[in-house]
Scaffold this motif. Structure first.
Motif, PDB file in Angstrom:
ATOM      1  N   LEU A  72       0.845  -1.189   0.000  1.00 27.23           N
ATOM      2  CA  LEU A  72       0.000   0.000   0.000  1.00 27.23           C
ATOM      3  C   LEU A  72       0.886   1.247   0.000  1.00 27.23           C
ATOM      4  CD1 LEU A  72      -2.468  -1.175   2.804  1.00 27.23           C
ATOM      5  CD2 LEU A  72      -2.773  -1.410   0.324  1.00 27.23           C
ATOM      6  N   MET A  73       0.695   2.111  -0.974  1.00 28.94           N
ATOM      7  CA  MET A  73       1.538   3.292  -1.094  1.00 28.94           C
ATOM      8  C   MET A  73       0.690   4.547  -1.291  1.00 28.94           C
ATOM      9  SD  MET A  73       4.761   4.001  -3.665  1.00 28.94           S
ATOM     10  CE  MET A  73       3.805   4.044  -5.187  1.00 28.94           C
ATOM     11  N   SER A  74       0.886   5.532  -0.436  1.00 29.36           N
ATOM     12  CA  SER A  74       0.209   6.814  -0.597  1.00 29.36           C
ATOM     13  C   SER A  74       1.107   7.765  -1.387  1.00 29.36           C
ATOM     14  CB  SER A  74      -0.147   7.404   0.772  1.00 29.36           C
ATOM     15  OG  SER A  74       1.001   7.470   1.598  1.00 29.36           O
ATOM     16  N   ASP A  75       0.623   8.971  -1.623  1.00 27.26           N
ATOM     17  CA  ASP A  75       1.317   9.922  -2.498  1.00 27.26           C
ATOM     18  C   ASP A  75       1.557  11.222  -1.727  1.00 27.26           C
ATOM     19  OD1 ASP A  75       2.007  11.794  -4.520  1.00 27.26           O
ATOM     20  OD2 ASP A  75       0.929  10.613  -6.010  1.00 27.26           O
TER      21      ASP A  75
ATOM     22  N   SER B 163      -1.143  -4.619  -5.047  1.00 26.78           N
ATOM     23  CA  SER B 163      -0.454  -3.325  -4.971  1.00 26.78           C
ATOM     24  C   SER B 163      -1.480  -2.214  -5.176  1.00 26.78           C
ATOM     25  CB  SER B 163       0.638  -3.227  -6.040  1.00 26.78           C
ATOM     26  OG  SER B 163       1.606  -4.245  -5.889  1.00 26.78           O
ATOM     27  N   ILE B 164      -1.626  -1.357  -4.171  1.00 25.40           N
ATOM     28  CA  ILE B 164      -2.531  -0.210  -4.278  1.00 25.40           C
ATOM     29  C   ILE B 164      -1.727   1.062  -4.104  1.00 25.40           C
ATOM     30  CG2 ILE B 164      -4.489   1.010  -3.276  1.00 25.40           C
ATOM     31  CD1 ILE B 164      -5.697  -1.592  -2.465  1.00 25.40           C
ATOM     32  N   SER B 165      -1.863   1.962  -5.072  1.00 28.67           N
ATOM     33  CA  SER B 165      -1.156   3.234  -5.040  1.00 28.67           C
ATOM     34  C   SER B 165      -2.180   4.362  -4.927  1.00 28.67           C
ATOM     35  CB  SER B 165      -0.308   3.385  -6.306  1.00 28.67           C
ATOM     36  OG  SER B 165       0.301   4.649  -6.343  1.00 28.67           O
ATOM     37  N   PHE B 166      -2.373   4.851  -3.723  1.00 28.59           N
ATOM     38  CA  PHE B 166      -3.365   5.907  -3.495  1.00 28.59           C
ATOM     39  C   PHE B 166      -2.914   7.222  -4.135  1.00 28.59           C
ATOM     40  CE2 PHE B 166      -3.795   3.019   0.149  1.00 28.59           C
ATOM     41  CZ  PHE B 166      -5.150   2.714   0.066  1.00 28.59           C
ATOM     42  N   LYS B 167      -3.878   7.971  -4.632  1.00 28.81           N
ATOM     43  CA  LYS B 167      -3.578   9.307  -5.130  1.00 28.81           C
ATOM     44  C   LYS B 167      -3.362  10.273  -3.966  1.00 28.81           C
ATOM     45  CE  LYS B 167      -5.646  13.117  -7.810  1.00 28.81           C
ATOM     46  NZ  LYS B 167      -4.413  13.468  -8.538  1.00 28.81           N
TER      47      LYS B 167
ATOM     48  N   ASN C  80      -1.444 -15.168   7.063  1.00 28.01           N
ATOM     49  CA  ASN C  80      -0.367 -15.471   6.119  1.00 28.01           C
ATOM     50  C   ASN C  80      -0.229 -14.356   5.082  1.00 28.01           C
ATOM     51  OD1 ASN C  80       1.742 -17.192   5.208  1.00 28.01           O
ATOM     52  ND2 ASN C  80       0.437 -17.920   3.535  1.00 28.01           N
ATOM     53  N   THR C  81      -0.479 -13.123   5.493  1.00 29.26           N
ATOM     54  CA  THR C  81      -0.374 -11.987   4.571  1.00 29.26           C
ATOM     55  C   THR C  81       0.498 -10.902   5.180  1.00 29.26           C
ATOM     56  OG1 THR C  81      -2.581 -12.407   3.666  1.00 29.26           O
ATOM     57  CG2 THR C  81      -1.632 -10.227   3.303  1.00 29.26           C
ATOM     58  N   VAL C  82       1.534 -10.531   4.467  1.00 28.30           N
ATOM     59  CA  VAL C  82       2.429  -9.448   4.885  1.00 28.30           C
ATOM     60  C   VAL C  82       1.889  -8.138   4.321  1.00 28.30           C
ATOM     61  CG1 VAL C  82       4.775  -8.525   4.824  1.00 28.30           C
ATOM     62  CG2 VAL C  82       4.399 -11.006   4.923  1.00 28.30           C
ATOM     63  N   ILE C  83       1.776  -7.128   5.170  1.00 25.88           N
ATOM     64  CA  ILE C  83       1.271  -5.811   4.749  1.00 25.88           C
ATOM     65  C   ILE C  83       2.408  -4.791   4.837  1.00 25.88           C
ATOM     66  CG2 ILE C  83      -0.424  -3.993   5.144  1.00 25.88           C
ATOM     67  CD1 ILE C  83      -2.148  -6.056   6.613  1.00 25.88           C
ATOM     68  N   ILE C  84       2.603  -4.060   3.759  1.00 25.44           N
ATOM     69  CA  ILE C  84       3.605  -2.993   3.715  1.00 25.44           C
ATOM     70  C   ILE C  84       2.880  -1.682   3.439  1.00 25.44           C
ATOM     71  CG2 ILE C  84       5.661  -2.100   2.539  1.00 25.44           C
ATOM     72  CD1 ILE C  84       6.283  -4.998   1.706  1.00 25.44           C
ATOM     73  N   TYR C  85       3.093  -0.694   4.291  1.00 24.92           N
ATOM     74  CA  TYR C  85       2.536   0.645   4.028  1.00 24.92           C
ATOM     75  C   TYR C  85       3.666   1.663   3.938  1.00 24.92           C
ATOM     76  CZ  TYR C  85       0.123   5.042   4.143  1.00 24.92           C
ATOM     77  OH  TYR C  85      -0.311   6.298   3.800  1.00 24.92           O
ATOM     78  N   THR C  86       3.618   2.485   2.872  1.00 32.54           N
ATOM     79  CA  THR C  86       4.655   3.484   2.675  1.00 32.54           C
ATOM     80  C   THR C  86       4.113   4.610   1.794  1.00 32.54           C
ATOM     81  OG1 THR C  86       6.971   3.784   2.005  1.00 32.54           O
ATOM     82  CG2 THR C  86       5.617   2.327   0.640  1.00 32.54           C
TER      83      THR C  86
END
Length: 544
Positions: A31-34, A200-204, A294-300
């Motif tokens: 998960l990625m913000s902008d 993969s989610i890329s937030f605006k 069984n799910t790895v979450i990455i936020y950046t």
């Protein structure tokens, strides 16, 4: 016959073992913000913003307090994230180039995971171009099992304006929560499949414009008077070196000045709260689908944002507010002793692709510059590096004046601004990040810090040499072997300084569009003043 029978049995057993291993591979949610400044989360000590879902995620995982965008700008950062390489290897930035199809097909984490049997999905802002494509809508979407890319390069906050997301428009009119719903549906569907998945989610959000806020968030922070950052407004301008004053971040500084700061930060925080809610939707979907364990979450985020610090708007420059990004990694399989921990270890966006590949048991390509953060996830006291290189290779008209390279460690940052002339002195900056995290006091000239300065200069030279030896074979990168060399006198550097002075015949078609855009946004007089600041005969007040 018996030998052949035994071989057949052995092969069948091997297949069963491989299937068992494959079944145990973790799902990955990226998960990625902008433009999300690292300190704009409750878990980072900010008491003025509400991010309960991110805070909960940090309390269950590892919070990397010192993660950096190696090139703090949308397009190059996104290419770096996909490929695990510095910008000088991806060759991708505004006005400089696109990601090669070879790199995308053979070295990007989505393609490598898909080849390894992962079900893949992308949704949100794509933000960079592949070689030979008109837009992401015509190429990259075919490389994912499920596609929810936003319209154009930036996308639209109104869900209905994004073709791939229209199905969510009625229930979720703002695209941030619509992206959360996309993630939810992909998770539910993937949980029924016999293969691991990578979402993969890329937030605006919270990228500008700031005039389209989800109705769910519009009343948040009403009446709040936000604290001002160190080096705010005039104090920041007075403290800046000359070179960063020659770029768009200073040109548009009034967007975050004392007359606009409170309103802008309010909607900026509202947009981040919307992202936080979408993260909550994704986490809830994982739990309800029975795959959370069984799910790895990455936020950046792709990069940070100045939000008025140093008196600036925007990002791109190698100061902390622009380069420092959030990073939370939650792996439910890690020992409990490693959860809910904070680490000051230096991490970066070049590490995200190697980390995801390592989690999936996929070999990390040798050309990737990043390191897997898995050892730090399992033991937050572990360090994968001692210092990191940072790149500022962007100007709105591709001039050299505001460009720089930098190196950062846990304690120090060294910046070398590449441009100098008769009126703009050579500038190098050294900041003690432990005592001066807002970089207000340049100690490069302090005799007491001479040993530290020499050490950081040595690290800078090593990073520059990596650029020289590893950069893509293109004019926008090869020339910086000289431009970024701090040991070459400025008089011997062929700077690009005059772009935009009125005669646009030397500009490429894309640069001419940028020139026209600036004229449209700011007017003839503004751009004339802006470009004249770059001339050798024009003295600009600032600190060395």
């Amino acid at each position: 016959m018996r030998k052949k029978y035994l071989i057949t049995i052995a092969s069948a057993v091997a297949c069963l073992i491989l299937d068992s291993v494959a079944d145990d591979r973790p799902n990955i949610v990226y998960l990625m913000s902008d433009d999300h400044q690292a300190t704009a989360m409750g878990c980072m000590g900010n008491s003025e913003i509400e991010t309960p879902n991110l805070d909960k995620l940090a309390s269950r995982g590892v919070l990397f307090e010192r993660c950096y965008a190696t090139t703090p700008l949308c397009m190059p950062s996104r290419a770096t994230t996909m490929l695990g390489m510095y910008e000088y290897k991806t060759g991708c930035n505004f006005l400089t180039g696109k990601v090669s199809l070879s790199n995308w097909k053979n070295s990007s984490y989505p393609m490598l995971l898909k080849k390894a049997g992962y079900r893949t999905a992308f949704a949100g802002k794509w933000g960079f171009n592949l070689e030979g494509e008109v837009s992401a809508q015509t190429s990259a979407k075919d490389d994912f099992d499920v596609w929810g890319g936003l319209q154009g390069s930036q996308g639209n906050y109104l869900t209905e304006k994004n073709k791939a997301m229209k199905a969510y428009a009625k229930e979720y009119p703002h695209v941030t929560r619509a992206l959360g719903a996309f993630g939810r549906d992909f998770i539910v569907d993937s949980a029924k499949q016999d293969q691991p998945f990578c979402l993969s989610i890329s937030f605006k959000a919270p990228h500008a414009p700031y005039n389209v806020i989800d109705p769910e968030d519009q009343k948040k922070y009403a009446g709040v008077r936000f604290s001002e950052p160190a080096g705010f407004d005039q104090e920041g301008w007075d403290n800046l070196a000359i070179q960063p004053k020659l770029g768009r971040q200073y040109m548009q500084r009034d967007r975050w000045d004392k007359d606009h700061y409170q309103d802008h930060l309010r909607v900026y925080y509202q947009l981040i709260s919307g992202v936080d809610s979408a993260v909550g939707m994704v986490v809830k979907a994982l739990e309800e689908a029975g795959v959370a364990d069984n799910t790895v979450i990455i936020y950046t985020a792709d990069n940070g944002y100045f939000c008025g610090a140093h008196g600036l708007q925007g990002k791109a420059l190698p100061y902390e507010q622009a380069t420092h990004i959030p990073l939370i990694i939650y792996d439910p399989r890690t020992p409990k002793a490693a959860r809910g921990r904070k680490t000051p270890a230096i991490a970066a966006n070049i590490d995200f692709a190697p980390t995801m590949l390592d989690l999936a048991g996929v070999p990390v390509p040798a050309q990737m510059d990043g390191k897997s953060l898995v050892p730090s996830i399992q033991n937050p006291d572990h360090r994968v590096r001692t210092q990191l290189g940072l790149v500022q290779n962007w100007d709105v008209l591709n001039r050299d004046m505001p460009k720089a390279l930098a190196v950062v460690s846990e304690d120090w940052k060294y910046i070398h601004w590449c441009y100098a002339d008769e009126n703009v002195p050579v500038c190098e900056q050294l900041f003690d990040l432990k005592r001066d995290p807002n970089e207000m006091n340049n100690v490069a000239q302090s005799p007491e810090k001479s040993a530290i300065l020499k050490s950081m200069q040595k690290h800078y030279d090593a990073f520059h040499q990596q650029w020289v030896e590893g950069c893509v074979d293109g004019p926008h990168y090869k020339r910086y072997a000289t431009i970024f060399d701090r040991n070459i006198p400025w008089q011997k550097k062929d700077y690009r300084v005059d772009i935009g002075r009125g005669d646009t015949s030397q500009l490429t078609e894309k640069e001419q569009k940028f020139h026209a855009l600036i004229l449209d946004m700011f007017g003839e007089q503004t751009i004339q003043t802006y470009t004249e600041q770059t001339g050798a005969a024009y003295p600009v007040e600032g600190k060395r």
